[in-house]
Write a protein that holds these residues in place. Sequence first.
Motif, PDB file in Angstrom:
ATOM      1  N   TYR A 107      50.289 -18.148 -19.366  1.00 41.86           N
ATOM      2  CA  TYR A 107      51.252 -18.460 -18.303  1.00 41.86           C
ATOM      3  C   TYR A 107      51.091 -17.485 -17.143  1.00 41.86           C
ATOM      4  O   TYR A 107      51.036 -17.888 -15.974  1.00 41.86           O
ATOM      5  N   TYR A 108      50.968 -16.203 -17.439  1.00 42.22           N
ATOM      6  CA  TYR A 108      50.791 -15.204 -16.382  1.00 42.22           C
ATOM      7  C   TYR A 108      49.466 -15.409 -15.647  1.00 42.22           C
ATOM      8  O   TYR A 108      49.392 -15.234 -14.427  1.00 42.22           O
ATOM      9  N   TYR A 109      48.424 -15.774 -16.392  1.00 43.90           N
ATOM     10  CA  TYR A 109      47.136 -16.036 -15.745  1.00 43.90           C
ATOM     11  C   TYR A 109      47.223 -17.234 -14.797  1.00 43.90           C
ATOM     12  O   TYR A 109      46.598 -17.245 -13.733  1.00 43.90           O
ATOM     13  N   ARG A 110      47.994 -18.237 -15.172  1.00 49.63           N
ATOM     14  CA  ARG A 110      48.147 -19.408 -14.305  1.00 49.63           C
ATOM     15  C   ARG A 110      48.879 -19.030 -13.024  1.00 49.63           C
ATOM     16  O   ARG A 110      48.517 -19.477 -11.930  1.00 49.63           O
ATOM     17  N   LEU A 111      49.906 -18.184 -13.158  1.00 50.36           N
ATOM     18  CA  LEU A 111      50.585 -17.700 -11.963  1.00 50.36           C
ATOM     19  C   LEU A 111      49.634 -16.869 -11.100  1.00 50.36           C
ATOM     20  O   LEU A 111      49.657 -16.961  -9.865  1.00 50.36           O
ATOM     21  N   SER A 112      48.796 -16.064 -11.762  1.00 51.52           N
ATOM     22  CA  SER A 112      47.838 -15.238 -11.038  1.00 51.52           C
ATOM     23  C   SER A 112      46.859 -16.104 -10.247  1.00 51.52           C
ATOM     24  O   SER A 112      46.501 -15.773  -9.106  1.00 51.52           O
ATOM     25  N   GLU A 113      46.427 -17.193 -10.824  1.00 46.74           N
ATOM     26  CA  GLU A 113      45.516 -18.105 -10.117  1.00 46.74           C
ATOM     27  C   GLU A 113      46.165 -18.631  -8.839  1.00 46.74           C
ATOM     28  O   GLU A 113      45.515 -18.733  -7.797  1.00 46.74           O
ATOM     29  N   PHE A 137      50.511  -4.101 -15.043  1.00 48.55           N
ATOM     30  CA  PHE A 137      50.610  -5.558 -15.142  1.00 48.55           C
ATOM     31  C   PHE A 137      49.767  -6.258 -14.079  1.00 48.55           C
ATOM     32  O   PHE A 137      49.027  -7.202 -14.364  1.00 48.55           O
ATOM     33  N   GLU A 138      49.849  -5.793 -12.831  1.00 54.58           N
ATOM     34  CA  GLU A 138      49.168  -6.487 -11.745  1.00 54.58           C
ATOM     35  C   GLU A 138      47.655  -6.289 -11.779  1.00 54.58           C
ATOM     36  O   GLU A 138      46.910  -7.032 -11.139  1.00 54.58           O
ATOM     37  N   ILE A 139      47.202  -5.321 -12.527  1.00 55.36           N
ATOM     38  CA  ILE A 139      45.757  -5.170 -12.711  1.00 55.36           C
ATOM     39  C   ILE A 139      45.244  -6.256 -13.660  1.00 55.36           C
ATOM     40  O   ILE A 139      44.189  -6.863 -13.448  1.00 55.36           O
ATOM     41  N   GLU A 140      46.036  -6.518 -14.696  1.00 55.06           N
ATOM     42  CA  GLU A 140      45.676  -7.565 -15.657  1.00 55.06           C
ATOM     43  C   GLU A 140      45.866  -8.954 -15.052  1.00 55.06           C
ATOM     44  O   GLU A 140      45.068  -9.865 -15.282  1.00 55.06           O
ATOM     45  N   VAL A 144      50.504 -10.870  -9.514  1.00 56.82           N
ATOM     46  CA  VAL A 144      51.748 -11.084 -10.253  1.00 56.82           C
ATOM     47  C   VAL A 144      52.290  -9.723 -10.705  1.00 56.82           C
ATOM     48  O   VAL A 144      51.523  -8.884 -11.189  1.00 56.82           O
ATOM     49  N   TYR A 145      53.564  -9.504 -10.543  1.00 55.68           N
ATOM     50  CA  TYR A 145      54.149  -8.222 -10.930  1.00 55.68           C
ATOM     51  C   TYR A 145      55.532  -8.437 -11.548  1.00 55.68           C
ATOM     52  O   TYR A 145      56.133  -9.516 -11.404  1.00 55.68           O
ATOM     53  N   ILE A 146      56.021  -7.427 -12.245  1.00 54.36           N
ATOM     54  CA  ILE A 146      57.343  -7.499 -12.859  1.00 54.36           C
ATOM     55  C   ILE A 146      58.378  -7.046 -11.840  1.00 54.36           C
ATOM     56  O   ILE A 146      58.484  -5.857 -11.531  1.00 54.36           O
TER      57      ILE A 146
END
Length: 239
Positions: A107-113, A137-140, A144-146
Amino acid sequence: MIIIAGDSWGCGEWGPGGSGIIVHTGLEQYLQDDGYNVINISYGGSSNIHVCNQLNTSLYTLSCVKKVDEVKNIFVFQTEWHRDHRYTLPVDSIFDINYIHTVMSNYYYRLSELAIKYNVRIGLIGGCSDTIWLDKFEIEYPGVYIACHSMINLCLTDNHRTDNAAYNLLYPVNLAEEIEKANTQNKQFLLDQLELTMNRAKNLKNYPQFFAPDFKHPNRHGHLKLYNFLKQQKLFKNA
């Protein structure tokens, strides 16, 4: 322009007794009162993947009319991971903690895309589900960040960080029985998560100032606390 996305938590304060009526639009309203142009695409009952799809559609539409560059901030309320999978996976898969983390990571990767494609930053807000916490987090997950690890913890303790992250708010009542029967090595973790979740849901009733009238969603005062926290972090100063 600021976009808010998520499930029912992103919609604002809900009326009592499952009325299905939004009586205050929460974070959206406070941002508008502060002069920001806000698009809120949150929808009650949405899953995380539904939110990704909805956000993708909105950003694509804005790009078609050459307005995507106006999007300065996006805030996404994270919901329970299992909403995308509760009807399609065998019990053993649902109760595999490694699988749970994989689902949320995807899910986070999809947001990152989306963040990379449209050159925007996406701030995650732990709502119905706390977010996973990573110091980098934003490096991975680039872009996207918390923004808020746990809105519940923020309201209850004035600290958005929690060492006991809960990835659900309400489990089905018979889930403990299913966990006991499941063939999984993570049985104790899942039972602990279930207990943590149930205790947290009950604890909301002790904080009517933030969770009344329905005690399943933050009210306008809970959203104001979130808004002030985000503002203190200067997360939308350039919007």
